[in-house]
Write a protein that holds these residues in place. Structure first.
Motif, short mmCIF file in Angstrom:
data_model
loop_
_atom_site.label_atom_id
_atom_site.label_comp_id
_atom_site.label_asym_id
_atom_site.label_seq_id
_atom_site.Cartn_x
_atom_site.Cartn_y
_atom_site.Cartn_z
N MET A 1 -14.34 -2.50 -17.43
CA MET A 1 -13.76 -2.35 -18.75
C MET A 1 -13.64 -0.85 -19.04
SD MET A 1 -14.86 -4.09 -22.36
CE MET A 1 -14.81 -5.68 -21.58
N THR A 2 -12.51 -0.45 -19.55
CA THR A 2 -12.27 0.97 -19.83
C THR A 2 -12.68 1.31 -21.27
OG1 THR A 2 -10.04 0.61 -20.70
CG2 THR A 2 -10.25 0.89 -18.29
N LEU A 3 -12.75 2.60 -21.52
CA LEU A 3 -13.03 3.06 -22.88
C LEU A 3 -11.96 2.56 -23.84
CD1 LEU A 3 -14.67 4.70 -24.88
CD2 LEU A 3 -13.38 6.74 -24.17
N GLU A 4 -10.70 2.56 -23.41
CA GLU A 4 -9.61 2.07 -24.26
C GLU A 4 -9.79 0.59 -24.60
OE1 GLU A 4 -9.07 3.93 -21.45
OE2 GLU A 4 -8.58 5.79 -22.50
N ASP A 5 -10.26 -0.18 -23.62
CA ASP A 5 -10.54 -1.61 -23.86
C ASP A 5 -11.63 -1.78 -24.91
OD1 ASP A 5 -8.68 -2.23 -21.91
OD2 ASP A 5 -10.18 -2.74 -20.38
N LEU A 6 -12.69 -0.99 -24.79
CA LEU A 6 -13.79 -1.07 -25.74
C LEU A 6 -13.34 -0.69 -27.15
CD1 LEU A 6 -16.66 0.45 -23.60
CD2 LEU A 6 -16.41 -1.95 -24.28
N ILE A 7 -12.51 0.34 -27.23
CA ILE A 7 -11.97 0.75 -28.53
C ILE A 7 -11.10 -0.36 -29.12
CG2 ILE A 7 -10.39 2.36 -29.68
CD1 ILE A 7 -11.50 4.53 -27.70
N ALA A 8 -10.23 -0.96 -28.30
CA ALA A 8 -9.37 -2.04 -28.78
C ALA A 8 -10.21 -3.21 -29.30
CB ALA A 8 -8.43 -2.51 -27.68
N ARG A 9 -11.24 -3.58 -28.55
CA ARG A 9 -12.10 -4.69 -28.97
C ARG A 9 -12.79 -4.37 -30.31
NH1 ARG A 9 -14.40 -8.12 -24.48
NH2 ARG A 9 -16.32 -7.89 -25.67
N GLU A 10 -13.26 -3.15 -30.47
CA GLU A 10 -13.92 -2.77 -31.72
C GLU A 10 -12.91 -2.77 -32.88
OE1 GLU A 10 -16.76 -2.15 -34.44
OE2 GLU A 10 -16.99 -2.79 -32.36
N GLU A 11 -11.70 -2.31 -32.63
CA GLU A 11 -10.68 -2.32 -33.68
C GLU A 11 -10.36 -3.76 -34.10
OE1 GLU A 11 -8.34 1.84 -32.60
OE2 GLU A 11 -7.55 -0.06 -31.80
N ILE A 12 -10.36 -4.68 -33.17
CA ILE A 12 -10.10 -6.09 -33.49
C ILE A 12 -11.27 -6.68 -34.28
CG2 ILE A 12 -9.82 -8.39 -32.49
CD1 ILE A 12 -8.19 -6.95 -30.22
N ARG A 13 -12.50 -6.35 -33.89
CA ARG A 13 -13.66 -6.80 -34.68
C ARG A 13 -13.57 -6.29 -36.11
NH1 ARG A 13 -15.63 -6.77 -30.13
NH2 ARG A 13 -17.54 -7.14 -29.10
N GLN A 14 -13.17 -5.03 -36.24
CA GLN A 14 -13.03 -4.44 -37.57
C GLN A 14 -11.91 -5.13 -38.35
OE1 GLN A 14 -15.20 -2.08 -38.78
NE2 GLN A 14 -14.25 -2.67 -40.72
N LEU A 15 -10.85 -5.53 -37.67
CA LEU A 15 -9.76 -6.27 -38.31
C LEU A 15 -10.29 -7.53 -39.00
CD1 LEU A 15 -6.71 -6.98 -38.79
CD2 LEU A 15 -6.77 -8.04 -36.51
N ARG A 16 -11.11 -8.28 -38.29
CA ARG A 16 -11.65 -9.53 -38.87
C ARG A 16 -12.53 -9.20 -40.08
NH1 ARG A 16 -10.51 -14.31 -40.20
NH2 ARG A 16 -9.65 -14.87 -38.19
#
Length: 153
Positions: A1-16
């Motif tokens: 998993m890349t840093l970009e993937d981790l950032i995307a996942r965190e942004e999605i968690r924040q979306l919810r």
């Protein structure tokens, strides 16, 4: 998993989290910002059924908010959020929902079993699809399954 993937996942968690806060604080502008224009929501029939398009979803929410006296009359708690990136700008995920009604009025359609002594409205699971639009993650599809007080799949 890349840093970009981790950032995307965190942004999605924040979306919810942002969506739940916006709904509970009756902030229509913030709710709108979290949805793709062609959002499709699949709610149990008791909570509006299947709805397509941002304006139709907001119309349903406005009807719900009309039964609220103030922000935080409803409170959504989200947990166990799992996210799978399916492309550079797409993802899917699921999380659990505990939905409470903190102030209840007799005859309100958002009253809970047991009234004010039991604020739990429902326990459910969201199954979501997300899309990144102009660099911001948004909901593309929301599907709510209730597990309690009645199971609706």
């Amino acid at each position: 998993m890349t840093l970009e993937d981790l950032i995307a996942r965190e942004e999605i968690r924040q979306l919810r989290c942002d969506y739940s806060t916006a709904f509970d604080t009756i902030d229509e502008t913030a709710v709108r910002a979290n949805f793709a224009d062609d959002i499709v929501c699949h709610y149990p029939v008791a909570f509006g059924g299947a709805i397509t398009g941002i304006e139709a979803v907001l119309e349903l929410f406005r009807a719900t908010w009309a039964n609220c006296k103030a922000p935080l009359d409803t409170v959504h708690f989200i947990g166990n959020h799992s996210i799978e990136l399916t492309g550079p700008d797409t993802a899917k995920g699921h999380c659990l929902l505990l939905d409470f009604v903190t102030r209840q009025e007799e005859g309100s359609p958002i009253a809970t079993r047991g009234g004010h002594d039991n604020p739990m409205l429902l326990i459910g699971r969201y199954d979501d699809e997300y899309v990144r639009v102009d660099g911001k993650w948004k909901f593309k599809t929301i599907r709510l399954m209730t597990a309690w007080p009645m199971r609706a799949e």
